[in-house]
Scaffold this motif. Structure first.
Motif, PDB file in Angstrom:
ATOM      1  N   ILE A 159      -7.841  -5.487  17.003  1.00  0.00           N
ATOM      2  CA  ILE A 159      -7.837  -5.138  15.299  1.00  0.00           C
ATOM      3  C   ILE A 159      -6.466  -5.597  14.865  1.00  0.00           C
ATOM      4  O   ILE A 159      -5.370  -5.561  15.367  1.00  0.00           O
ATOM      5  N   GLN A 160      -6.842  -6.873  14.222  1.00  0.00           N
ATOM      6  CA  GLN A 160      -6.051  -7.749  13.681  1.00  0.00           C
ATOM      7  C   GLN A 160      -5.068  -7.369  12.585  1.00  0.00           C
ATOM      8  O   GLN A 160      -3.890  -7.576  12.536  1.00  0.00           O
ATOM      9  N   SER A 161      -5.581  -6.527  11.717  1.00  0.00           N
ATOM     10  CA  SER A 161      -4.827  -5.719  10.417  1.00  0.00           C
ATOM     11  C   SER A 161      -5.601  -4.465  10.245  1.00  0.00           C
ATOM     12  O   SER A 161      -6.579  -4.072  10.596  1.00  0.00           O
ATOM     13  N   CYS A 162      -4.660  -3.664   9.726  1.00  0.00           N
ATOM     14  CA  CYS A 162      -5.097  -2.073   9.515  1.00  0.00           C
ATOM     15  C   CYS A 162      -4.523  -1.851   8.274  1.00  0.00           C
ATOM     16  O   CYS A 162      -3.130  -1.725   8.100  1.00  0.00           O
ATOM     17  N   MET A 163      -5.265  -1.488   7.035  1.00  0.00           N
ATOM     18  CA  MET A 163      -4.668  -1.131   5.898  1.00  0.00           C
ATOM     19  C   MET A 163      -5.258   0.336   5.347  1.00  0.00           C
ATOM     20  O   MET A 163      -6.458   0.326   5.328  1.00  0.00           O
ATOM     21  N   MET A 164      -4.280   1.180   4.994  1.00  0.00           N
ATOM     22  CA  MET A 164      -4.809   2.227   4.065  1.00  0.00           C
ATOM     23  C   MET A 164      -5.101   2.100   2.668  1.00  0.00           C
ATOM     24  O   MET A 164      -4.513   1.198   2.479  1.00  0.00           O
ATOM     25  N   MET A 165      -6.327   2.639   2.239  1.00  0.00           N
ATOM     26  CA  MET A 165      -6.917   1.948   1.238  1.00  0.00           C
ATOM     27  C   MET A 165      -6.832   3.423   0.266  1.00  0.00           C
ATOM     28  O   MET A 165      -7.123   4.542   0.976  1.00  0.00           O
ATOM     29  N   ALA A 166      -7.013   3.260  -1.070  1.00  0.00           N
ATOM     30  CA  ALA A 166      -7.120   4.241  -2.132  1.00  0.00           C
ATOM     31  C   ALA A 166      -8.471   4.103  -2.381  1.00  0.00           C
ATOM     32  O   ALA A 166      -8.901   2.786  -2.669  1.00  0.00           O
ATOM     33  N   GLY A 167      -9.190   5.032  -2.521  1.00  0.00           N
ATOM     34  CA  GLY A 167     -10.942   4.908  -2.832  1.00  0.00           C
ATOM     35  C   GLY A 167     -11.835   5.653  -2.181  1.00  0.00           C
ATOM     36  O   GLY A 167     -11.496   6.690  -1.545  1.00  0.00           O
ATOM     37  N   GLY A 168     -13.132   5.127  -1.895  1.00  0.00           N
ATOM     38  CA  GLY A 168     -14.044   5.666  -1.050  1.00  0.00           C
ATOM     39  C   GLY A 168     -13.839   5.974   0.359  1.00  0.00           C
ATOM     40  O   GLY A 168     -14.687   6.270   1.026  1.00  0.00           O
ATOM     41  N   PHE A 169     -12.947   5.162   0.888  1.00  0.00           N
ATOM     42  CA  PHE A 169     -12.596   5.066   2.197  1.00  0.00           C
ATOM     43  C   PHE A 169     -11.233   5.224   2.520  1.00  0.00           C
ATOM     44  O   PHE A 169     -10.318   4.899   1.739  1.00  0.00           O
ATOM     45  N   ASP A 170     -10.834   5.383   3.782  1.00  0.00           N
ATOM     46  CA  ASP A 170      -9.300   5.645   4.231  1.00  0.00           C
ATOM     47  C   ASP A 170      -8.577   4.434   4.782  1.00  0.00           C
ATOM     48  O   ASP A 170      -7.488   4.096   4.403  1.00  0.00           O
ATOM     49  N   TYR A 171      -9.386   3.672   5.499  1.00  0.00           N
ATOM     50  CA  TYR A 171      -8.631   2.476   5.795  1.00  0.00           C
ATOM     51  C   TYR A 171      -9.606   1.275   5.979  1.00  0.00           C
ATOM     52  O   TYR A 171     -10.776   1.572   6.182  1.00  0.00           O
ATOM     53  N   SER A 172      -9.111   0.184   5.991  1.00  0.00           N
ATOM     54  CA  SER A 172      -9.973  -1.008   6.161  1.00  0.00           C
ATOM     55  C   SER A 172      -9.423  -1.925   7.264  1.00  0.00           C
ATOM     56  O   SER A 172      -7.983  -2.012   7.453  1.00  0.00           O
ATOM     57  N   LEU A 173     -10.066  -2.256   8.269  1.00  0.00           N
ATOM     58  CA  LEU A 173      -9.647  -2.907   9.549  1.00  0.00           C
ATOM     59  C   LEU A 173     -10.239  -4.401   9.471  1.00  0.00           C
ATOM     60  O   LEU A 173     -11.364  -4.599   9.396  1.00  0.00           O
ATOM     61  N   LYS A 174      -9.349  -5.209   9.884  1.00  0.00           N
ATOM     62  CA  LYS A 174      -9.874  -6.612  10.221  1.00  0.00           C
ATOM     63  C   LYS A 174     -10.080  -6.836  11.881  1.00  0.00           C
ATOM     64  O   LYS A 174      -8.994  -6.669  12.339  1.00  0.00           O
ATOM     65  N   VAL A 175     -11.176  -7.016  12.249  1.00  0.00           N
ATOM     66  CA  VAL A 175     -11.355  -7.028  13.713  1.00  0.00           C
ATOM     67  C   VAL A 175     -11.919  -8.426  14.185  1.00  0.00           C
ATOM     68  O   VAL A 175     -12.841  -9.042  13.582  1.00  0.00           O
ATOM     69  N   ARG A 176     -11.260  -8.978  15.208  1.00  0.00           N
ATOM     70  CA  ARG A 176     -11.571 -10.193  15.731  1.00  0.00           C
ATOM     71  C   ARG A 176     -12.113 -10.008  17.175  1.00  0.00           C
ATOM     72  O   ARG A 176     -11.258  -9.235  18.073  1.00  0.00           O
ATOM     73  N   THR A 177     -13.390 -10.449  17.361  1.00  0.00           N
ATOM     74  CA  THR A 177     -13.700 -10.436  18.865  1.00  0.00           C
ATOM     75  C   THR A 177     -14.521 -11.778  19.087  1.00  0.00           C
ATOM     76  O   THR A 177     -14.823 -12.715  18.356  1.00  0.00           O
TER      77      THR A 177
END
Length: 159
Positions: free
Chosen positions: A97-115
C-alpha cells in the motif's frame, strides 16, 4: 504540523533538494547564494522542523516487481475514532500500500497499491486488504497507464 515561517532562501533550498536529494552542501550553497555553514544550518533546521521529511531514490517500479497499480476504494463497517486509528495502523504495516487517503464521500479510504501483477494483487486483496480492521467492502480499479505521478511538490514563490 504548524505553519512555519519559511523565507525565500528556505524555499530555494527546498526546490534544489527536491530536484536532487544528493546535491552536495557546497553545490547547494552555491545555488542558493549562501556560504556553506549557514546553508547547512538551514537544512538541519528544515529537517528538525519536519519540513524535510527524508531523502530517497526514485526507482523504476517494474524493475523491482511493483509495476502493477490499482486504486482501491475502501468502505469501513465503523468509523469511530478508535476504529479509524486501528485501520490506519494496520494499513501502515502493508508495504504494497503506497498511499492511503481518508476520503469524504461515498467511501472512507482510497488506497494506491503496487504489486507485481494482477495475480499478486488478487492474493493481497484476499489475504490482507479485505482482512484489515473494519473493512466492510472494497472496489478495485486497475490503472492502465500512469500519465503523471509526481512526488515533487509545487511551491509558490515567497518573499
Amino acid at each position: 504540523m504548524a505553519q512555519l515561517d519559511l523565507d525565500r532562501t528556505d524555499y530555494r533550498i527546498l526546490r534544489e533538494i527536491q530536484a536532487n536529494g544528493r546535491i552536495s552542501m557546497v553545490e547547494l550553497s552555491r545555488r542558493v547564494n549562501l556560504t556553506k555553514t549557514p546553508c547547512a544550518e538551514r537544512v538541519k533546521r528544515l529537517e528538525k522542523e519536519g519540513v524535510i521529511k527524508g531523502y530517497f531514490a526514485a526507482l523504476e517500479p517494474a524493475a523491482v516487481d511493483a509495476g502493477h497499480i490499482v486504486i482501491v476504494q475502501v468502505q469501513l463497517s465503523s468509523t469511530t475514532a478508535a476504529d479509524l486509528d486501528e485501520f490506519n495502523s494496520a494499513v501502515r504495516q502493508v508495504p504494497e500500500i503506497q498511499s492511503c487517503m481518508m476520503m469524504a464521500g461515498g467511501f472512507d479510504y482510497s488506497l494506491k497499491v503496487r504489486t507485481r501483477d494482477i495475480a499478486s494483487y488478487r492474493e493481497l486483496l484476499g489475504n490482507v486488504i479485505s482482512r484489515l480492521p473494519h473493512v466492510l467492502q472494497t472496489h478495485t480499479y486497475v490503472v492502465m497507464e500512469v500519465v503523471k505521478d509526481e512526488v515533487v511538490l509545487s511551491m509558490p514563490d515567497r518573499p
